[in-house]
Motif scaffolding. Structure first.
Motif, PDB file in Angstrom:
ATOM      1  N   LEU A  48     -76.952   8.920 -35.268  1.00 37.08           N
ATOM      2  CA  LEU A  48     -77.590  10.234 -35.216  1.00 37.08           C
ATOM      3  C   LEU A  48     -76.791  11.200 -34.342  1.00 37.08           C
ATOM      4  CD1 LEU A  48     -80.323  11.319 -36.248  1.00 37.08           C
ATOM      5  CD2 LEU A  48     -81.250  10.819 -33.996  1.00 37.08           C
ATOM      6  N   ALA A  49     -76.002  10.657 -33.423  1.00 31.99           N
ATOM      7  CA  ALA A  49     -75.242  11.495 -32.498  1.00 31.99           C
ATOM      8  C   ALA A  49     -74.384  12.469 -33.305  1.00 31.99           C
ATOM      9  CB  ALA A  49     -74.376  10.617 -31.611  1.00 31.99           C
ATOM     10  N   VAL A  50     -74.072  13.577 -32.710  1.00 29.83           N
ATOM     11  CA  VAL A  50     -73.491  14.699 -33.439  1.00 29.83           C
ATOM     12  C   VAL A  50     -72.156  14.350 -34.104  1.00 29.83           C
ATOM     13  CG1 VAL A  50     -72.568  17.028 -33.131  1.00 29.83           C
ATOM     14  CG2 VAL A  50     -74.739  16.371 -32.077  1.00 29.83           C
ATOM     15  N   THR A  51     -71.215  13.797 -33.343  1.00 27.46           N
ATOM     16  CA  THR A  51     -69.871  13.574 -33.900  1.00 27.46           C
ATOM     17  C   THR A  51     -69.895  12.676 -35.140  1.00 27.46           C
ATOM     18  OG1 THR A  51     -69.055  13.849 -31.674  1.00 27.46           O
ATOM     19  CG2 THR A  51     -67.493  12.961 -33.281  1.00 27.46           C
ATOM     20  N   PRO A  52     -70.563  11.471 -35.079  1.00 27.58           N
ATOM     21  CA  PRO A  52     -70.573  10.656 -36.301  1.00 27.58           C
ATOM     22  C   PRO A  52     -71.235  11.366 -37.476  1.00 27.58           C
ATOM     23  CG  PRO A  52     -71.632   9.482 -34.484  1.00 27.58           C
ATOM     24  CD  PRO A  52     -71.207  10.800 -33.958  1.00 27.58           C
ATOM     25  N   THR A  53     -72.251  12.170 -37.187  1.00 24.20           N
ATOM     26  CA  THR A  53     -72.935  12.868 -38.288  1.00 24.20           C
ATOM     27  C   THR A  53     -71.987  13.872 -38.938  1.00 24.20           C
ATOM     28  OG1 THR A  53     -75.038  12.611 -37.182  1.00 24.20           O
ATOM     29  CG2 THR A  53     -74.938  14.309 -38.882  1.00 24.20           C
ATOM     30  N   THR A  99     -68.726  13.861 -38.880  1.00 29.74           N
ATOM     31  CA  THR A  99     -67.647  13.134 -39.578  1.00 29.74           C
ATOM     32  C   THR A  99     -68.147  12.644 -40.929  1.00 29.74           C
ATOM     33  OG1 THR A  99     -66.922  12.401 -37.411  1.00 29.74           O
ATOM     34  CG2 THR A  99     -65.976  11.241 -39.303  1.00 29.74           C
ATOM     35  N   ALA A 100     -69.370  12.060 -40.920  1.00 32.07           N
ATOM     36  CA  ALA A 100     -69.934  11.533 -42.172  1.00 32.07           C
ATOM     37  C   ALA A 100     -70.159  12.659 -43.179  1.00 32.07           C
ATOM     38  CB  ALA A 100     -71.246  10.813 -41.888  1.00 32.07           C
ATOM     39  N   LEU A 101     -70.579  13.821 -42.668  1.00 27.49           N
ATOM     40  CA  LEU A 101     -70.847  14.971 -43.537  1.00 27.49           C
ATOM     41  C   LEU A 101     -69.552  15.432 -44.211  1.00 27.49           C
ATOM     42  CD1 LEU A 101     -73.199  16.880 -44.295  1.00 27.49           C
ATOM     43  CD2 LEU A 101     -72.485  18.368 -42.436  1.00 27.49           C
ATOM     44  N   ARG A 102     -68.487  15.514 -43.385  1.00 26.11           N
ATOM     45  CA  ARG A 102     -67.192  15.971 -43.915  1.00 26.11           C
ATOM     46  C   ARG A 102     -66.674  14.966 -44.960  1.00 26.11           C
ATOM     47  NH1 ARG A 102     -65.275  17.367 -39.276  1.00 26.11           N
ATOM     48  NH2 ARG A 102     -64.147  15.446 -38.870  1.00 26.11           N
ATOM     49  N   GLN A 103     -66.813  13.679 -44.624  1.00 27.25           N
ATOM     50  CA  GLN A 103     -66.339  12.635 -45.550  1.00 27.25           C
ATOM     51  C   GLN A 103     -67.080  12.695 -46.885  1.00 27.25           C
ATOM     52  OE1 GLN A 103     -66.720   9.094 -43.234  1.00 27.25           O
ATOM     53  NE2 GLN A 103     -64.630   9.204 -42.447  1.00 27.25           N
ATOM     54  N   LYS A 104     -68.380  12.950 -46.773  1.00 26.82           N
ATOM     55  CA  LYS A 104     -69.207  13.005 -47.981  1.00 26.82           C
ATOM     56  C   LYS A 104     -68.727  14.132 -48.898  1.00 26.82           C
ATOM     57  CE  LYS A 104     -73.234  12.194 -50.200  1.00 26.82           C
ATOM     58  NZ  LYS A 104     -74.118  11.073 -50.311  1.00 26.82           N
ATOM     59  N   PHE A 105     -68.509  15.308 -48.309  1.00 26.23           N
ATOM     60  CA  PHE A 105     -68.066  16.463 -49.104  1.00 26.23           C
ATOM     61  C   PHE A 105     -66.684  16.210 -49.699  1.00 26.23           C
ATOM     62  CE2 PHE A 105     -70.782  20.341 -48.769  1.00 26.23           C
ATOM     63  CZ  PHE A 105     -71.891  19.720 -48.235  1.00 26.23           C
ATOM     64  N   GLU A 106     -65.810  15.609 -48.892  1.00 30.99           N
ATOM     65  CA  GLU A 106     -64.456  15.331 -49.374  1.00 30.99           C
ATOM     66  C   GLU A 106     -64.487  14.325 -50.528  1.00 30.99           C
ATOM     67  OE1 GLU A 106     -61.468  16.642 -48.801  1.00 30.99           O
ATOM     68  OE2 GLU A 106     -62.432  18.126 -47.517  1.00 30.99           O
ATOM     69  N   THR A 107     -65.350  13.335 -50.396  1.00 30.51           N
ATOM     70  CA  THR A 107     -65.468  12.328 -51.468  1.00 30.51           C
ATOM     71  C   THR A 107     -65.940  12.990 -52.760  1.00 30.51           C
ATOM     72  OG1 THR A 107     -66.157  10.811 -49.736  1.00 30.51           O
ATOM     73  CG2 THR A 107     -66.452  10.032 -51.984  1.00 30.51           C
ATOM     74  N   ILE A 108     -66.927  13.882 -52.608  1.00 34.69           N
ATOM     75  CA  ILE A 108     -67.452  14.566 -53.811  1.00 34.69           C
ATOM     76  C   ILE A 108     -66.340  15.435 -54.425  1.00 34.69           C
ATOM     77  CG2 ILE A 108     -69.098  16.310 -54.619  1.00 34.69           C
ATOM     78  CD1 ILE A 108     -71.029  15.215 -52.430  1.00 34.69           C
ATOM     79  N   ARG A 109     -65.625  16.123 -53.543  1.00 34.70           N
ATOM     80  CA  ARG A 109     -64.551  16.999 -54.046  1.00 34.70           C
ATOM     81  C   ARG A 109     -63.527  16.170 -54.825  1.00 34.70           C
ATOM     82  NH1 ARG A 109     -59.654  17.946 -52.808  1.00 34.70           N
ATOM     83  NH2 ARG A 109     -59.710  16.815 -50.861  1.00 34.70           N
ATOM     84  N   GLU A 110     -63.132  15.037 -54.211  1.00 30.34           N
ATOM     85  CA  GLU A 110     -62.116  14.212 -54.870  1.00 30.34           C
ATOM     86  C   GLU A 110     -62.631  13.663 -56.205  1.00 30.34           C
ATOM     87  OE1 GLU A 110     -60.724  11.178 -52.187  1.00 30.34           O
ATOM     88  OE2 GLU A 110     -60.122  12.722 -50.747  1.00 30.34           O
TER      89      GLU A 110
END
Lengths: 276, 432
Positions: free
Chosen positions: B347-352, B354-365
């Protein structure tokens, strides 16, 4: 069919292993009241029960008759009915703590069946014993014996719980086993089912014997009526003025008579019930 | 766990072990005071979330630090607030009690809910009190994602410990042992018939206990009829002493607590009663000192006799058994603490973020690059431009949610927003 990988023998071995695993989980559940152990016990038992049924079905199909015309097959079917009775008890009374004491009966009979059947091929020797009357007679008799085996376990548990309360040794079994009145109730249900099934089996057996042998008489009949009489007494404790302990001991005596009838009488005395 | 000394989770508390009853009384909260304190704590920005647990044995404030601390130590700020709130000198508060942060605070709450911190080890009442404290704080709007999750976890763990260990399974009080024994003879006590001999204090305690257990048939036999009638005013029937032998066969449980100096119930009387009962069991609880029931009654078949010494011995054994269950209970607690912190850490900010960015990048790819590769008529140079455009679009889409989470000054709200983002974008990896 008999020798294929998924034949009755292989399936019976898988069933045996599943019963062993279920027994392990049921003991763990008795020791530590962990819901996951309980779920594992019931899951494994259900799976074993279905596979066991399939093994019996394949066995029956191979000989085109009910799968208990010989001693090994009858012992396997008996084990299956014991688990069925336990399932009914769990569903009817929501009481599963008796599992660790009931499953070994099924294990014992299935194990004995497998050992007695090593390399054996089931063969129907007489067309008379493949008819529906005979099938119903044997089925109800085995259901009766299975229910009475369950009543034997319950009577033993009653005696254990009674002893624990009296001796003030209140260990894990004391807290996990049901109350004395619950054990009495469960015992009564098992005896009613057992006695009813055994009575029906006896009547059907007498009719079959008259048709096929020309006589009602067989020493096994005498023993069966004696067993029914013993168990009938356990259903009327107030009339006898007997408490739970005496009734439990009478029930144990009844079971000893069953064992005697199932082994000594079947194998050495009664020709009609000898599986020969 | 990484969430330790600088963790936003804090606890200050005072219990029966370290704090004299006089101070505990002054630090106690009524429900209204709980609401008032929680509102003030949040208004002053000391806590962004809070729960106050106040029982006769403990006063504890659990919280997630707020944005108004201005560099102060949150625990010092909390005790200073409580000193003002209760009008108790700060040095008195400071000299007693305990303060925990992060894992230690969570472990303490789980220990409390499991009954490991209770005066009577493994007692059940505390779990209801924890539930009530949580309900009160939630009703006052003082809990959000973190404390909501933490208290749910505490309640679940409390239940798990009780069902999977023997910590609470065996009673440790004399009435508790007596009831447990009776319930091992007759599972359901409500329809059973109880006969109480004597109308003194012990009889009165058992009379109340039986009524609370739903017993409908209670009879009281006493030498002074007026006293048994007084005891039966809330239900039951009073009989004179002479009726004892006549009432005995109708009873399933006999509780004897008279002050007689000799046996009031002989073996012969019990034998006659049992004969009339035709095999039905009869449970005798002899709570008299000296004993009221002739000891040889216990030898009769279908009679179960327990004297007060037997009950005391069982209670003591049960107490010892509960102590033996602390180890297995702690193993469950540690497992649940790990689960909580794997959620809290995610729940801490940094992992969230990072996970958010990864999710968007995965969708983009997955959605964009693959489709672009299928459009073979577009020249390679243009395709690269389109790819860069897509990357820039993802960055733009992420800017607002990222800033909204990262720039929130209140730590509790920050975690709340992170939780919402994880929920909305399906980022949950909680290991549960």
């Amino acid at each position: 069919m008999m020798n294929s990988m998924w034949g009755p023998t292989s399936l019976s071995i898988i069933t045996l292993l599943l019963y062993i695993a279920a027994e392990g989980f049921s003991i763990a559940h008795l020791r530590r009241n962990k819901p996951s152990y309980g779920k594992a016990t019931y899951g494994l038992l259900l799976l074993a029960f279905v596979i066991h049924w399939f093994a019996l079905y394949l066995g029956a199909k191979a000989v085109r008759a009910v799968p208990y015309h010989d001693l090994p097959a009858s012992m396997s079917f008996f084990a299956w009915v014991v688990i069925l009775s336990y399932g009914i008890l769990v569903l009817r009374h929501r009481e599963g703590t008796t599992g660790p004491f009931v499953i070994p009966i099924a294990l014992l009979f299935l194990g004995a069946s497998l050992m007695a059947n090593q390399g054996g091929q089931m063969v129907i020797k007489s067309p008379k014993i493949s008819g529906p009357l005979f099938a119903t007679h044997v089925t109800t008799a085995l259901i009766g014996y299975a229910a009475l085996s369950l009543s034997f376990v319950l009577a033993q548990l009653y005696l254990i719980q009674n002893k624990q309360i009296r001796s003030r040794k209140l260990g894990v079994l004391f807290s996990r086993l049901p109350a004395l009145d619950v054990l009495s109730r469960l015992h009564r249900t098992a005896v009613i089912i057992g006695v009813s099934a055994l009575t029906v089996a006896s009547v059907l057996g007498l009719i079959w014997a008259k048709i096929n042998w020309g006589t009602f008489w067989d020493i096994k009949v005498l023993f069966t009526f004696l067993i029914i009489a013993i168990y009938l007494f356990t259903l009327f404790p107030r009339w006898l003025g007997w408490g739970g302990k005496k009734i439990a001991m009478l029930s144990v005596t009844g079971f000893m008579a069953i064992l005697f009838s199932y082994t000594i009488v079947n194998l050495f005395i009664s020709h009609g019930h000898s599986f020969r | 766990m990484s969430v330790l000394a600088d963790s936003p989770l804090v606890l200050v508390g005072w219990d029966y072990r370290q704090t004299p009853v006089e101070l505990r009384e002054r630090l106690a909260f009524s429900p209204d005071k709980v609401r008032e304190a929680l509102a003030a704590l949040r208004q002053e920005g000391l806590l962004s979330e809070g729960v106050i647990l106040s029982t006769c044995n403990r006063s504890e404030v659990y919280g997630l630090t707020g944005s108004g601390l201005e560099g102060r130590d949150p625990i010092y700020a909390l005790t200073e607030f409580l000193s003002r709130f209760h009008g108790v000198p700060h040095e008195d508060i400071e000299s007693a009690g305990y303060r925990f942060r992060g894992t230690d605070a969570v472990r303490h709450l789980l220990r409390v809910a499991a009954g490991l911190e209770s005066l009577a080890l493994g007692e059940d009442q505390i779990i209801g009190q924890v539930r009530e404290a949580f309900r009160l704080a939630s009703g006052a709007g003082a809990t959000r994602a973190v404390l909501h999750r933490l208290f749910q976890k505490a309640l679940e763990t409390g239940k798990r410990v009780r069902s999977e260990t023997g910590l609470s399974s065996r009673p440790i009080s004399i009435p508790g042992v007596a009831i447990e024994l009776a319930q091992k003879i007759f599972e359901d006590l409500a329809p059973r018939k109880f006969l109480i001999l004597g109308a003194g204090e012990t009889s009165s305690i058992f009379y109340d206990l039986l009524l609370a257990r739903g017993a409908r048939n209670i009879e009281v036999v006493n030498r002074t009829l007026a006293r048994s009638e007084e005891l039966c005013r809330r239900g039951g029937k009073a009989y004179p002493w002479e009726e004892l032998a006549a009432r005995l066969p109708h009873a399933d449980v006999v509780i004897s607590a008279t002050s007689a100096t000799t046996h009031v119930l002989s073996k012969e009387t019990a034998q006659k009663a049992l004969a009339e009962r035709r095999g039905q069991p009869l449970f005798f609880l002899d709570l008299g000192i000296p004993r009221n029931v002739e000891p040889s009654v216990g030898e009769l078949e279908d009679a179960f006799l327990y004297a007060v010494d037997d009950l005391q011995e069982i209670a003591e054994r049960n107490r010892q058994e509960r102590h033996n269950e602390i180890g297995p209970a702690m193993a469950i607690l540690e497992e649940e603490i790990d689960k909580f912190f794997s959620w809290f850490g995610a729940l801490a900010v940094t992992p969230t973020l990072t996970a958010l960015r990864q999710k968007f990048e995965t969708i983009r790819e997955a959605e964009f690059d693959q489709r672009l590769n299928q459009l073979t008529h577009i020249p390679e140079g243009d395709r690269e431009k389109i790819r860069l455009m897509a990357q820039s679009m993802v960055r733009c889409l992420l800017r607002n949610p990222t800033d909204a989470i990262k720039d929130e000054p209140d730590p509790g709200r920050r975690l709340d927003r992170a939780e919402v983002a994880r929920h909305l974008f399906g980022l949950d990896v909680r290991g549960e």
